[in-house]
Design a protein around this motif. Structure first.
Motif, PDB file in Angstrom:
ATOM      1  N   TRP A   8      -0.516  11.577  -9.174  1.00 17.33           N
ATOM      2  CA  TRP A   8      -0.743  10.127  -9.189  1.00 17.33           C
ATOM      3  C   TRP A   8      -1.322   9.653 -10.517  1.00 17.33           C
ATOM      4  O   TRP A   8      -1.034   8.536 -10.948  1.00 17.33           O
ATOM      5  N   TYR A  15       3.573   3.571 -13.310  1.00 14.38           N
ATOM      6  CA  TYR A  15       3.648   2.788 -12.079  1.00 14.38           C
ATOM      7  C   TYR A  15       3.613   1.290 -12.401  1.00 14.38           C
ATOM      8  O   TYR A  15       2.846   0.845 -13.249  1.00 14.38           O
ATOM      9  N   MET A  23       8.332  -5.531  -8.486  1.00 15.65           N
ATOM     10  CA  MET A  23       7.201  -5.309  -7.575  1.00 15.65           C
ATOM     11  C   MET A  23       6.721  -6.637  -6.998  1.00 15.65           C
ATOM     12  O   MET A  23       6.477  -6.758  -5.792  1.00 15.65           O
ATOM     13  N   ALA A  51      -4.681   1.619  -3.276  1.00 13.23           N
ATOM     14  CA  ALA A  51      -4.348   0.326  -3.907  1.00 13.23           C
ATOM     15  C   ALA A  51      -3.505   0.466  -5.166  1.00 13.23           C
ATOM     16  O   ALA A  51      -2.890  -0.498  -5.613  1.00 13.23           O
ATOM     17  N   GLY A  52      -3.475   1.651  -5.761  1.00 16.11           N
ATOM     18  CA  GLY A  52      -2.669   1.863  -6.963  1.00 16.11           C
ATOM     19  C   GLY A  52      -3.147   0.983  -8.114  1.00 16.11           C
ATOM     20  O   GLY A  52      -4.356   0.812  -8.343  1.00 16.11           O
ATOM     21  N   THR A  55      -1.186  -3.821  -7.264  1.00 17.91           N
ATOM     22  CA  THR A  55       0.014  -4.641  -7.048  1.00 17.91           C
ATOM     23  C   THR A  55      -0.198  -5.663  -5.929  1.00 17.91           C
ATOM     24  O   THR A  55       0.364  -6.752  -5.980  1.00 17.91           O
ATOM     25  N   MET A  70      -9.457   0.920  -2.924  1.00 24.94           N
ATOM     26  CA  MET A  70      -9.798   2.346  -3.023  1.00 24.94           C
ATOM     27  C   MET A  70      -8.527   3.137  -3.349  1.00 24.94           C
ATOM     28  O   MET A  70      -7.426   2.787  -2.909  1.00 24.94           O
ATOM     29  N   ILE A  72      -7.229   7.378  -4.816  1.00 26.05           N
ATOM     30  CA  ILE A  72      -7.623   8.729  -5.247  1.00 26.05           C
ATOM     31  C   ILE A  72      -7.494   8.887  -6.770  1.00 26.05           C
ATOM     32  O   ILE A  72      -8.128   9.770  -7.361  1.00 26.05           O
ATOM     33  N   SER A  73      -6.695   8.007  -7.396  1.00 24.15           N
ATOM     34  CA  SER A  73      -6.374   8.214  -8.809  1.00 24.15           C
ATOM     35  C   SER A  73      -7.204   7.348  -9.753  1.00 24.15           C
ATOM     36  O   SER A  73      -7.172   6.119  -9.675  1.00 24.15           O
ATOM     37  N   MET A  76      -4.824   5.066 -11.882  1.00 24.93           N
ATOM     38  CA  MET A  76      -4.366   3.861 -11.176  1.00 24.93           C
ATOM     39  C   MET A  76      -5.477   2.811 -11.192  1.00 24.93           C
ATOM     40  O   MET A  76      -5.229   1.634 -11.504  1.00 24.93           O
ATOM     41  N   SER A 115      -0.338   0.113   1.636  1.00 24.42           N
ATOM     42  CA  SER A 115       1.051  -0.121   1.254  1.00 24.42           C
ATOM     43  C   SER A 115       1.600   1.071   0.485  1.00 24.42           C
ATOM     44  O   SER A 115       1.059   1.427  -0.572  1.00 24.42           O
ATOM     45  N   ALA A 119      -1.942   8.163   1.322  1.00 24.71           N
ATOM     46  CA  ALA A 119      -3.303   8.230   1.886  1.00 24.71           C
ATOM     47  C   ALA A 119      -3.200   8.225   3.408  1.00 24.71           C
ATOM     48  O   ALA A 119      -4.002   8.849   4.110  1.00 24.71           O
TER      49      ALA A 119
HETATM   50  C1  LIG Z   1       3.130   4.454  -4.337  1.00 22.02           C
HETATM   51  S1  LIG Z   1       1.490   4.076  -4.782  1.00 22.02           S
HETATM   52  C2  LIG Z   1       1.231   2.552  -3.884  1.00 22.02           C
HETATM   53  C3  LIG Z   1       0.296   1.610  -4.618  1.00 22.02           C
HETATM   54  C4  LIG Z   1       0.181   0.233  -3.981  1.00 22.02           C
HETATM   55  N1  LIG Z   1      -0.465   0.284  -2.675  1.00 22.02           N
HETATM   56  C5  LIG Z   1       1.526  -0.428  -3.872  1.00 22.02           C
HETATM   57  O1  LIG Z   1       2.001  -0.703  -2.751  1.00 22.02           O
HETATM   58  O2  LIG Z   1       2.134  -0.681  -4.923  1.00 22.02           O
HETATM   59  C6  LIG Z   1       0.547   5.221  -3.821  1.00 22.02           C
HETATM   60  C7  LIG Z   1      -0.937   5.207  -4.147  1.00 22.02           C
HETATM   61  O3  LIG Z   1      -1.630   5.974  -3.167  1.00 22.02           O
HETATM   62  C8  LIG Z   1      -2.669   6.698  -3.822  1.00 22.02           C
HETATM   63  N2  LIG Z   1      -3.028   7.861  -2.983  1.00 22.02           N
HETATM   64  C9  LIG Z   1      -2.293   8.961  -2.747  1.00 22.02           C
HETATM   65  N3  LIG Z   1      -2.951   9.790  -1.913  1.00 22.02           N
HETATM   66  C10 LIG Z   1      -4.129   9.200  -1.622  1.00 22.02           C
HETATM   67  C11 LIG Z   1      -5.254   9.570  -0.824  1.00 22.02           C
HETATM   68  N4  LIG Z   1      -5.244  10.711  -0.132  1.00 22.02           N
HETATM   69  N5  LIG Z   1      -6.320   8.729  -0.768  1.00 22.02           N
HETATM   70  C12 LIG Z   1      -6.306   7.564  -1.472  1.00 22.02           C
HETATM   71  N6  LIG Z   1      -5.281   7.164  -2.251  1.00 22.02           N
HETATM   72  C13 LIG Z   1      -4.195   7.961  -2.309  1.00 22.02           C
HETATM   73  C14 LIG Z   1      -2.048   7.078  -5.150  1.00 22.02           C
HETATM   74  O4  LIG Z   1      -3.003   7.423  -6.121  1.00 22.02           O
HETATM   75  C15 LIG Z   1      -1.269   5.822  -5.488  1.00 22.02           C
HETATM   76  O5  LIG Z   1      -2.029   4.942  -6.252  1.00 22.02           O
END
Ligand SMILES: C[S@@+](CC[C@H](N)C(=O)[O-])C[C@H]1O[C@@H](n2cnc3c(N)ncnc32)[C@H](O)[C@@H]1O
Length: 254
Positions: A8, A15, A23, A51-52, A55, A70, A72-73, A76, A115, A119
């Motif tokens: 991520w 992204y 987006m 939340a990435g 977006t 919130m 993990i990255s 992001m 979204s 996670a």
């Molecule tokens: C595809 S992006 C989606 C971002 C945003 N919600 C959107 O719809 O554009 C997925 C996001 O989930 C986060 N993510 C992945 N695994 C996670 C976890 N276990 N806990 C929290 N965030 C996580 C990633 O870091 C990434 O920012």
């Protein structure tokens, strides 16, 4: 299971940001759908899980919501904070870096949103999400399909098995709906078709291809990757189109 390499953080470099045209089209569709169902974001406390780059979090802060974003990255969230500052909504967005499983849930929010995020990958994590709201919940996941011809070609060339690309990442919207039904939580849902094209330099595309393969625990073969990427080049750039159905689920626990 999500991979251990920092997929991520690597993705964060590529992204889409909140103002990316493709987006924004999807996010506006989602926000309008919610507003047509009488969801009001102004003044609401919102938890955006995974939340990435913001977006959704940034447009909602612009609508006057108080968003805890919130993720993990670190990468992001750095992009999210940069854009929130530039848009003058920093005071409305609070970021928190954590795995959803470990996130300290010490309050209930008016609205919880997740979204397109891994996670929410199993029942336990859905359960935690359901417990995070005192009012509404919004889940956005894949619908019936997600087609990305580059990733399909890469996987096919590296493996003998058919890969179900739609299974990577977040759980399907219909799976989420099943859980709500089991728990007798009333909900509304809708599905929409979308597509977007990412344009990369050859080196960026190579990094993207390597990340996608490693995420599926496949060791990339440089010659194979390069030969496939070449067939996606047009005007000196690699163009990667994704076509997908997305599902929106809105529920109310109040
Ligand atoms: C595809 S992006 C989606 C971002 C945003 N919600 C959107 O719809 O554009 C997925 C996001 O989930 C986060 N993510 C992945 N695994 C996670 C976890 N276990 N806990 C929290 N965030 C996580 C990633 O870091 C990434 O920012």
């Amino acid at each position: 299971m999500e991979p251990t390499f920092n997929f991520w953080d690597n993705m964060a470099k590529r992204y889409p940001r909140f103002n990316d045209a493709s987006m924004s089209k999807d996010v506006n569709h989602i926000i309008n759908w919610c507003q047509n169902k009488n969801v009001s974001f102004e003044g609401a406390s919102i938890l955006d899980i995974g939340a990435g780059t913001g977006t959704i979090a940034i447009p909602l802060a612009q609508k006057g919501a108080h968003v805890t974003a919130m993720d993990i990255s670190e990468g992001m969230l750095a992009a999210l904070n940069e854009d929130a500052k530039e848009q003058g909504v920093s005071a409305k967005v609070h970021t928190y870096q954590s795995d959803w499983e470990a996130f300290p849930l010490n309050q209930k929010y008016d609205i919880v949103i997740a979204s397109m995020t891994p996670a929410i990958s199993d029942e336990q994590k859905i359960e935690k999400m359901l417990g995070a709201t005192k009012g509404l919940g919004i889940y956005i996941g894949w619908g019936k399909y997600r087609n990305n011809k580059l990733v399909e070609a890469l996987v096919k060339a590296h493996t003998t098995e058919e890969e179900d690309c739609a299974s990577a990442g977040c759980i399907n919207a219909n799976k989420f709906i099943e859980t709500l039904k089991e728990k007798k939580i009333p909900f509304e849902s809708d599905f929409f078709e979308t597509s977007w094209t990412d344009t990369y330099t050859f080196d960026e595309a190579k990094e993207y291809a390597y990340d996608q393969l490693k995420r599926k625990e496949i060791t990339p073969n440089e010659a194979i990757v390069e030969s496939i990427l070449v067939s996606f080049i047009k005007d000196d750039k690699v163009h990667v189109t994704t076509e997908a159905e997305k599902g929106m689920v809105l529920w109310n626990v109040a």
